[in-house]
Design a protein around this motif. Sequence first.
Motif: not given
Length: 160
Positions: A112, A118, A40, A37, A115
């Motif tokens: 978190w 998602e 963010v 990732i 995320i």
Amino acid sequence: MKIDLTRLINNFVESISFDDVIEIDNEHLKRTEIRRITPVIVKGVITKNSDYTYLLSIGISGTMVLPCSITLEDVDYPFNIEINEFLDENDENNEEYIKIFENSIDIFPIVWQNIVMEIPLKVVSPNANRRNISGIGWNLISEDDLNNDNKGGDTDGSSI
């Protein structure tokens, strides 16, 4: 990502804005399908709604790398999440991770959790060619292939 709410609690300010970049460690990724990732970006504001309630408005964006459901290749999956959540200091039903403790709140668990929610159930690489996926003794058949075979009647040319 802890945010100090002292100035907001004491009515010195009407809201607290934040704009930060969060690096998510590999320990968090191990329990998900996310392979990697990007850092963010978290932007938002906390406003006092009443003596014991607060409105948390957050925008979260980044890109997660997920496995393709067909080829298992890496697929970049960008995300942009908007959160509006009320926090109540006195609500017994609040999850432990959204409690205001010593005039501060750690919003990382909220970020978190959103995320992870998602993550799509299925992601397919744009490079995956569904028609040519096969191996020794197997090949991938879609519903369209099955429907087309059934419409054509007998495939060997024989009749009954």
